[in-house]
Design a protein around this motif. Sequence first.
Motif, PDB file in Angstrom:
ATOM      1  N   ASP A   1      18.470  -8.209  -7.800  1.00 30.22           N
ATOM      2  CA  ASP A   1      16.747  -8.234  -8.362  1.00 30.22           C
ATOM      3  C   ASP A   1      16.038  -9.081  -7.232  1.00 30.22           C
ATOM      4  O   ASP A   1      16.749  -9.599  -6.574  1.00 30.22           O
ATOM      5  CB  ASP A   1      16.608  -9.270  -9.755  1.00 30.22           C
TER       6      ASP A   1
ATOM      7  N   ILE B   1      23.166 -16.895 -13.176  1.00 30.20           N
ATOM      8  CA  ILE B   1      22.706 -17.446 -14.879  1.00 30.20           C
ATOM      9  C   ILE B   1      21.766 -18.266 -14.709  1.00 30.20           C
ATOM     10  O   ILE B   1      21.644 -19.586 -14.653  1.00 30.20           O
ATOM     11  CB  ILE B   1      23.661 -17.598 -15.109  1.00 30.20           C
TER      12      ILE B   1
ATOM     13  N   LYS C   1      23.580 -26.175 -16.413  1.00 27.99           N
ATOM     14  CA  LYS C   1      24.517 -25.033 -17.217  1.00 27.99           C
ATOM     15  C   LYS C   1      24.839 -25.140 -17.942  1.00 27.99           C
ATOM     16  O   LYS C   1      25.144 -24.580 -18.499  1.00 27.99           O
ATOM     17  CB  LYS C   1      24.852 -24.088 -15.625  1.00 27.99           C
TER      18      LYS C   1
ATOM     19  N   LEU D   1      20.298 -11.190 -13.680  1.00 27.80           N
ATOM     20  CA  LEU D   1      19.721 -10.146 -13.044  1.00 27.80           C
ATOM     21  C   LEU D   1      18.157 -10.373 -13.016  1.00 27.80           C
ATOM     22  O   LEU D   1      18.049 -12.814 -13.430  1.00 27.80           O
ATOM     23  CB  LEU D   1      19.561  -8.616 -13.128  1.00 27.80           C
TER      24      LEU D   1
ATOM     25  N   ARG E   1      12.055 -10.966  -6.389  1.00 24.12           N
ATOM     26  CA  ARG E   1      10.967 -11.103  -6.121  1.00 24.12           C
ATOM     27  C   ARG E   1       9.631 -10.442  -5.384  1.00 24.12           C
ATOM     28  O   ARG E   1      10.357  -9.721  -4.638  1.00 24.12           O
ATOM     29  CB  ARG E   1      10.515 -12.581  -6.651  1.00 24.12           C
TER      30      ARG E   1
ATOM     31  N   ASN F   1      14.172 -12.569  -2.531  1.00 24.62           N
ATOM     32  CA  ASN F   1      16.148 -12.719  -2.560  1.00 24.62           C
ATOM     33  C   ASN F   1      16.530 -12.457  -1.332  1.00 24.62           C
ATOM     34  O   ASN F   1      18.038 -12.536  -1.349  1.00 24.62           O
ATOM     35  CB  ASN F   1      16.603 -11.833  -3.305  1.00 24.62           C
TER      36      ASN F   1
ATOM     37  N   HIS G   1      19.223 -15.651 -18.961  1.00 25.55           N
ATOM     38  CA  HIS G   1      18.855 -14.237 -18.167  1.00 25.55           C
ATOM     39  C   HIS G   1      19.583 -14.039 -17.495  1.00 25.55           C
ATOM     40  O   HIS G   1      20.620 -15.742 -16.778  1.00 25.55           O
ATOM     41  CB  HIS G   1      16.737 -14.511 -17.839  1.00 25.55           C
TER      42      HIS G   1
ATOM     43  N   THR H   1      22.793 -11.861  -5.537  1.00 23.89           N
ATOM     44  CA  THR H   1      21.849 -11.872  -6.483  1.00 23.89           C
ATOM     45  C   THR H   1      20.915 -12.862  -5.612  1.00 23.89           C
ATOM     46  O   THR H   1      21.129 -13.215  -4.436  1.00 23.89           O
ATOM     47  CB  THR H   1      22.445 -12.714  -7.570  1.00 23.89           C
ATOM     48  N   GLY H   2      19.658 -13.608  -6.289  1.00 23.86           N
ATOM     49  CA  GLY H   2      18.590 -14.424  -5.866  1.00 23.86           C
ATOM     50  C   GLY H   2      18.884 -15.787  -6.418  1.00 23.86           C
ATOM     51  O   GLY H   2      20.361 -15.958  -6.976  1.00 23.86           O
ATOM     52  N   GLY H   3      18.072 -16.615  -6.420  1.00 17.05           N
ATOM     53  CA  GLY H   3      18.079 -17.983  -6.802  1.00 17.05           C
ATOM     54  C   GLY H   3      19.018 -19.166  -5.689  1.00 17.05           C
ATOM     55  O   GLY H   3      19.126 -18.050  -4.908  1.00 17.05           O
ATOM     56  N   SER H   4      19.664 -20.325  -6.210  1.00 16.51           N
ATOM     57  CA  SER H   4      20.015 -20.979  -5.236  1.00 16.51           C
ATOM     58  C   SER H   4      21.282 -20.534  -5.435  1.00 16.51           C
ATOM     59  O   SER H   4      22.357 -21.185  -3.898  1.00 16.51           O
ATOM     60  CB  SER H   4      19.874 -21.731  -5.898  1.00 16.51           C
ATOM     61  N   THR H   5      22.282 -19.348  -6.011  1.00 17.69           N
ATOM     62  CA  THR H   5      23.263 -19.744  -6.311  1.00 17.69           C
ATOM     63  C   THR H   5      24.640 -19.395  -4.684  1.00 17.69           C
ATOM     64  O   THR H   5      25.776 -19.174  -4.362  1.00 17.69           O
ATOM     65  CB  THR H   5      24.197 -18.989  -7.399  1.00 17.69           C
TER      66      THR H   5
ATOM     67  N   ARG I   1       8.413  -9.352 -10.806  1.00 21.92           N
ATOM     68  CA  ARG I   1       9.931  -8.923 -10.218  1.00 21.92           C
ATOM     69  C   ARG I   1      10.171  -7.041 -10.261  1.00 21.92           C
ATOM     70  O   ARG I   1       9.685  -7.426 -10.979  1.00 21.92           O
ATOM     71  CB  ARG I   1      10.969  -9.488 -11.028  1.00 21.92           C
TER      72      ARG I   1
HETATM   73  C1  6PG Z   1      16.030 -14.629  -9.330  1.00 18.67           C
HETATM   74  C2  6PG Z   1      17.354 -14.375 -10.036  1.00 18.67           C
HETATM   75  C3  6PG Z   1      18.396 -15.080 -10.716  1.00 18.67           C
HETATM   76  C4  6PG Z   1      18.891 -16.369 -10.996  1.00 18.67           C
HETATM   77  C5  6PG Z   1      19.291 -17.634 -11.454  1.00 18.67           C
HETATM   78  C6  6PG Z   1      19.910 -18.373 -11.281  1.00 18.67           C
HETATM   79  O1  6PG Z   1      15.312 -14.090  -9.774  1.00 18.67           O
HETATM   80  O2  6PG Z   1      15.404 -15.486  -9.717  1.00 18.67           O
HETATM   81  O3  6PG Z   1      17.914 -13.025  -9.142  1.00 18.67           O
HETATM   82  O4  6PG Z   1      18.552 -14.087 -11.820  1.00 18.67           O
HETATM   83  O5  6PG Z   1      20.111 -15.421 -10.600  1.00 18.67           O
HETATM   84  O6  6PG Z   1      18.227 -17.612 -12.155  1.00 18.67           O
HETATM   85  O7  6PG Z   1      19.358 -18.660 -10.441  1.00 18.67           O
HETATM   86  P1  6PG Z   1      20.173 -20.015  -9.561  1.00 18.67           P
HETATM   87  O8  6PG Z   1      21.039 -19.564  -8.745  1.00 18.67           O
HETATM   88  O9  6PG Z   1      18.937 -20.461  -8.818  1.00 18.67           O
HETATM   89  O10 6PG Z   1      20.531 -20.903 -10.952  1.00 18.67           O
END
Ligand code: 6PG
Length: 273
Positions: free
Chosen positions: A86, A172, A232, A179, A88, A98, A177, A54-58, A209
């Motif tokens: 997913d 999440i 969250k 993905l 960007r 990501n 949302h 996944t992306g984001g900070s997780t 994206r």
């Molecule tokens: C993205 C993601 C998205 C992300 C969630 C959680 O590209 O933005 O893949 O689905 O996983 O928004 O984001 P965090 O991990 O930053 O809370």
Amino acid sequence: MTRPGAGVGRAATGEPEVVVVADPAEASRHAAERIAAALTAAVGRRGRADWVTTGGSTPRGIYRHLATPPLRDRVPWRQVHLWWGDDRFVARGDPLSNVRPADETLLAHGSGGGASIPAANVHAIPMAEAMGAGVGPERAAARYDTELRAAGDDGLDVVDGMPVFDVVLVGIGGDGHLLSVFPGSPTWDAEAWAIAVPSPTHVEPHVARVTLHPGVLAVARQVLAVAFGDGKAAVLARIFGAERDPRRWPAQAALAANATWILDVAAAARLPR
Ligand code: 6PG
């Protein structure tokens, strides 16, 4: 080959497992152990493992555990294929990419000693190629779709018209949302496995994206949804609430028996009992 389309694909059924741990560090450690176990088991069973990240900070904390002993030395990385749920529409080195956190934290070539997944098995969504050609994310989505279908001839299983990944890691979003499937997303009705998504106006970053079809969740061998922090808590209360409508709350696509939710106590604070 069966083409997925509207109404094709399996509905998610059953109840997910919910694991609540003390803090984000513990959530990352737990998620990394689950991923390592799933990948190792898949390689043992069928000679390769397919992981959607996944992306984001997780994922950063999760990557750190996987890139260092003992997990780094436990997983047969050379048989692992890494895909993205997913990304960007930016170049791989962009801070919004990501893929960049994986390059920097997970992979051996980035961190100087991480997970040795062969470069050919690292399946980033080909954004740069589309950008270089001066075309939009639709091109990158089409290429990714082709790459995924080619992997079908090379050991990636297909069930109910969808690719079957051994583990799908998702974060999440605050709007529910996962993905890049946002509330009201038309991706549910798409025929392709990889779909271009216009820049969302309601969540950052406001960048177009490419996302996998949400139907991949229902057929995945294991889905890991990871969320931490009190930011969250409200959205998790809605996702786990009485109103069940994945088109409104896309993360409800991971409320099924093949899914494990790994939450810290802050994120889980408002879950219905
Ligand atoms: C993205 C993601 C998205 C992300 C969630 C959680 O590209 O933005 O893949 O689905 O996983 O928004 O984001 P965090 O991990 O930053 O809370």
